[in-house]
Enzyme design. Structure first.
Site, PDB file in Angstrom:
ATOM      1  N   ARG A  53     -21.345 -34.501 -20.388  1.00  0.00           N
ATOM      2  CA  ARG A  53     -20.845 -33.404 -19.559  1.00  0.00           C
ATOM      3  C   ARG A  53     -21.019 -33.769 -18.085  1.00  0.00           C
ATOM      4  O   ARG A  53     -21.641 -34.765 -17.747  1.00  0.00           O
ATOM      5  CB  ARG A  53     -21.588 -32.099 -19.906  1.00  0.00           C
ATOM      6  CG  ARG A  53     -23.074 -32.361 -20.020  1.00  0.00           C
ATOM      7  CD  ARG A  53     -23.969 -31.335 -19.502  1.00  0.00           C
ATOM      8  NE  ARG A  53     -23.711 -30.984 -18.146  1.00  0.00           N
ATOM      9  CZ  ARG A  53     -24.144 -31.679 -17.090  1.00  0.00           C
ATOM     10  NH1 ARG A  53     -24.853 -32.799 -17.230  1.00  0.00           N
ATOM     11  NH2 ARG A  53     -23.859 -31.285 -15.859  1.00  0.00           N
ATOM     12  N   GLY A  54     -20.484 -32.879 -17.214  1.00  0.00           N
ATOM     13  CA  GLY A  54     -20.480 -33.194 -15.793  1.00  0.00           C
ATOM     14  C   GLY A  54     -19.178 -33.928 -15.505  1.00  0.00           C
ATOM     15  O   GLY A  54     -18.804 -34.873 -16.225  1.00  0.00           O
ATOM     16  N   ARG A  96     -11.674 -30.141 -22.663  1.00  0.00           N
ATOM     17  CA  ARG A  96     -12.189 -29.144 -21.697  1.00  0.00           C
ATOM     18  C   ARG A  96     -11.162 -29.018 -20.553  1.00  0.00           C
ATOM     19  O   ARG A  96     -10.615 -30.018 -20.119  1.00  0.00           O
ATOM     20  CB  ARG A  96     -13.554 -29.549 -21.137  1.00  0.00           C
ATOM     21  CG  ARG A  96     -14.676 -29.525 -22.172  1.00  0.00           C
ATOM     22  CD  ARG A  96     -16.043 -29.701 -21.533  1.00  0.00           C
ATOM     23  NE  ARG A  96     -16.525 -28.483 -20.907  1.00  0.00           N
ATOM     24  CZ  ARG A  96     -17.611 -28.422 -20.142  1.00  0.00           C
ATOM     25  NH1 ARG A  96     -18.316 -29.510 -19.898  1.00  0.00           N
ATOM     26  NH2 ARG A  96     -18.002 -27.284 -19.609  1.00  0.00           N
ATOM     27  N   GLN A 203     -28.430 -26.223 -17.834  1.00  0.00           N
ATOM     28  CA  GLN A 203     -28.362 -27.617 -17.361  1.00  0.00           C
ATOM     29  C   GLN A 203     -29.379 -27.879 -16.238  1.00  0.00           C
ATOM     30  O   GLN A 203     -29.879 -28.988 -16.099  1.00  0.00           O
ATOM     31  CB  GLN A 203     -26.955 -27.951 -16.854  1.00  0.00           C
ATOM     32  CG  GLN A 203     -25.881 -28.010 -17.915  1.00  0.00           C
ATOM     33  CD  GLN A 203     -25.160 -26.683 -18.076  1.00  0.00           C
ATOM     34  OE1 GLN A 203     -25.730 -25.622 -17.889  1.00  0.00           O
ATOM     35  NE2 GLN A 203     -23.898 -26.734 -18.458  1.00  0.00           N
ATOM     36  N   ASP A 244     -16.253 -29.298 -10.105  1.00  0.00           N
ATOM     37  CA  ASP A 244     -15.387 -29.767 -11.196  1.00  0.00           C
ATOM     38  C   ASP A 244     -13.942 -29.933 -10.771  1.00  0.00           C
ATOM     39  O   ASP A 244     -13.186 -30.674 -11.396  1.00  0.00           O
ATOM     40  CB  ASP A 244     -15.477 -28.805 -12.381  1.00  0.00           C
ATOM     41  CG  ASP A 244     -16.818 -28.976 -13.078  1.00  0.00           C
ATOM     42  OD1 ASP A 244     -17.813 -28.441 -12.573  1.00  0.00           O
ATOM     43  OD2 ASP A 244     -16.860 -29.702 -14.085  1.00  0.00           O
ATOM     44  N   ASN A 254     -17.004 -24.759  -9.798  1.00  0.00           N
ATOM     45  CA  ASN A 254     -18.223 -25.418 -10.290  1.00  0.00           C
ATOM     46  C   ASN A 254     -18.883 -24.480 -11.291  1.00  0.00           C
ATOM     47  O   ASN A 254     -18.393 -23.370 -11.548  1.00  0.00           O
ATOM     48  CB  ASN A 254     -19.169 -25.749  -9.127  1.00  0.00           C
ATOM     49  CG  ASN A 254     -20.317 -26.643  -9.567  1.00  0.00           C
ATOM     50  OD1 ASN A 254     -20.089 -27.650 -10.247  1.00  0.00           O
ATOM     51  ND2 ASN A 254     -21.543 -26.300  -9.224  1.00  0.00           N
ATOM     52  N   LYS A 255     -19.970 -24.935 -11.854  1.00  0.00           N
ATOM     53  CA  LYS A 255     -20.677 -24.176 -12.889  1.00  0.00           C
ATOM     54  C   LYS A 255     -20.864 -22.719 -12.489  1.00  0.00           C
ATOM     55  O   LYS A 255     -21.211 -22.423 -11.343  1.00  0.00           O
ATOM     56  CB  LYS A 255     -22.032 -24.859 -13.128  1.00  0.00           C
ATOM     57  CG  LYS A 255     -22.940 -24.207 -14.146  1.00  0.00           C
ATOM     58  CD  LYS A 255     -22.277 -23.988 -15.492  1.00  0.00           C
ATOM     59  CE  LYS A 255     -21.637 -25.242 -16.049  1.00  0.00           C
ATOM     60  NZ  LYS A 255     -20.725 -24.955 -17.184  1.00  0.00           N
TER      61      LYS A 255
HETATM   62  O1  MRU Z   1     -20.318 -27.511 -18.077  1.00  0.00           O
HETATM   63  P1  MRU Z   1     -20.853 -28.720 -17.380  1.00  0.00           P
HETATM   64  O2  MRU Z   1     -22.298 -28.962 -17.636  1.00  0.00           O
HETATM   65  O3  MRU Z   1     -20.000 -29.937 -17.636  1.00  0.00           O
HETATM   66  O4  MRU Z   1     -20.705 -28.364 -15.834  1.00  0.00           O
HETATM   67  C1  MRU Z   1     -21.091 -29.328 -14.900  1.00  0.00           C
HETATM   68  C2  MRU Z   1     -20.987 -28.865 -13.497  1.00  0.00           C
HETATM   69  O5  MRU Z   1     -20.592 -27.764 -13.214  1.00  0.00           O
HETATM   70  C3  MRU Z   1     -21.296 -29.892 -12.444  1.00  0.00           C
HETATM   71  O6  MRU Z   1     -21.829 -29.279 -11.308  1.00  0.00           O
HETATM   72  C4  MRU Z   1     -20.011 -30.620 -12.060  1.00  0.00           C
HETATM   73  O7  MRU Z   1     -19.352 -31.099 -13.185  1.00  0.00           O
HETATM   74  C5  MRU Z   1     -20.272 -31.738 -11.116  1.00  0.00           C
HETATM   75  S1  MRU Z   1     -21.152 -33.069 -11.853  1.00  0.00           S
HETATM   76  C6  MRU Z   1     -21.368 -34.255 -10.668  1.00  0.00           C
END
Ligand code: MRU
Length: 357
Positions: A53-54, A96, A203, A244, A254-255
């Site tokens: 993820r990320g 995703r 996370q 993202d 972002n998250k």
């Molecule tokens: O759902 P996730 O854990 O994939 O979400 C990740 C994030 O929101 C991160 O902040 C983003 O992907 C940047 S990672 C460098």
């Protein structure tokens, strides 16, 4: 010296070039396990379930996933190959929706195949392997540059807040939002980092706290709703988060929980920085309103991480995985090509080479 999580690749291709190897991030920090994936369905599932993820790490996994799909296509005819390869790319792309690095990496793999097609299918496969490796290597270089730019905004002893995990586990090395923290640690900055736990998938608590502590940083875990109180105490010099997808006007997805953090930062006069490799900038999306926000299963809110379901059986649940922070709340967007300031419509167009187009 004890080997920490930072000694392992978040995403890799095995030595034989026949499997994607990832750290299973759903098990961290209590269990460290490496998964070896070959089937496309397993790679899709690993992305969907956040085993990998990320945004940047998803892009790297997609690059290797695309290569493994190509490798398994048994034909010398490029048209047949291309049809099958196109189906595999579309399938991976459906895992995703929000992180643009996924479609960015897959589009790059598709372009690489097309560029090589006159040399035959075997040459295309070799090129795809090289392209996937390049995506990973560039990610390392990119994160390091983001770290240098980010660090230039900070002073020794600063308190920082970060949200979710935009760390090494979300990239190939250094992370994006964490890169200034790692570089500062190497150079004796003694940052104090507050990690939002990041409901509902934790996370921040499970991943960011774990990896920053592995590097010896001073880490304090807080629940998401505590960030404003920490700012009110004057403990925070800056907020650093990843993202993202950045729209052409600077709105950044972002998250979930990033937007309230940005609102609180504005209220308390704390600079709010988004760290974004240019692979996360989507000039084809005009504003944040166009970004597709992933919605995930209710159980992530009501059951996951609890010994027993903790909410009433029939309660309605809304579980968006991301939010969009308005460009107006962002102090700067830190990319590998420099620190972008408002107005972002102009600074993003300049850095992405789309100005006047
Ligand atoms: O759902 P996730 O854990 O994939 O979400 C990740 C994030 O929101 C991160 O902040 C983003 O992907 C940047 S990672 C460098």
């Amino acid at each position: 010296m004890e080997k920490t999580i930072l000694a392992y690749d978040t995403v890799a291709l095995d030595d034989e070039g026949s499997a994607l190897v990832i750290i299973d991030q759903t098990k961290l920090p209590n269990e460290f396990s490496l998964l070896r994936l070959t089937a496309q369905a397993d790679i899709w599932d690993a992305i969907y379930r956040l085993k990998v993820r990320g945004a940047p790490a998803i892009g790297v996994a997609a690059g290797y996933g695309a290569y493994l799909a190509a490798r398994a296509i048994d034909t010398d005819d490029y048209e047949t190959f291309s049809r099958e390869f196109g189906k595999a790319l579309a399938y991976l792309n459906s895992s995703r929706p929000t992180a643009v690095n996924l479609s960015w990496a897959l589009a790059r793999m598709a372009r690489a195949a097309e560029e090589e097609k006159s040399r035959g299918v075997a040459a295309v496969k070799a090129r795809l392997l090289a392209e996937a490796r390049a995506i990973q290597q560039e990610d390392i270089d990119t994160c390091r540059k983001i770290g240098e730019y980010g660090l230039s905004l900070l002073s020794p002893g600063d308190g920082l807040i970060t949200h979710c995990n935009a760390g090494q586990l979300a990239t190939s090395r250094y992370g994006t939002a964490t890169a200034p923290m790692y570089l500062g640690q190497e150079r004796g900055y003694h940052f104090r980092v507050f990690c939002d736990e990041t409901r509902p998938l934790l996370q921040g608590a499970r991943l960011t706290a774990c990896e920053l502590m592995s590097a010896g940083l001073d880490v304090t875990l807080i629940c998401d709703g505590m960030a404003a109180s920490v700012m009110r105490k004057g403990w925070v010099a800056a907020v650093f988060t990843g993202c993202d997808r950045v729209a052409a006007n600077g709105d950044a997805a972002n998250k979930i929980g990033t937007l309230p953090l940005a609102i609180a930062a504005r209220h308390f006069g704390v600079p709010f920085y988004i760290c974004a490799p240019t692979s996360t900038i989507d000039m084809a999306t005009a504003t944040g309103a166009e970004i597709v926000i992933e919605e995930r299963p209710a159980e992530e809110v009501t059951e996951m991480w609890y010994a027993k379901r903790m909410a009433p059986p029939d309660v309605k649940v809304f579980n968006p995985a991301f939010d969009v922070t308005d460009a107006g709340l962002i102090t700067a967007i830190i990319t590998e090509r420099g620190i972008l300031r408002p107005p972002f419509t102009a600074s993003l167009a300049a850095v992405m080479g789309t100005a006047g187009k």
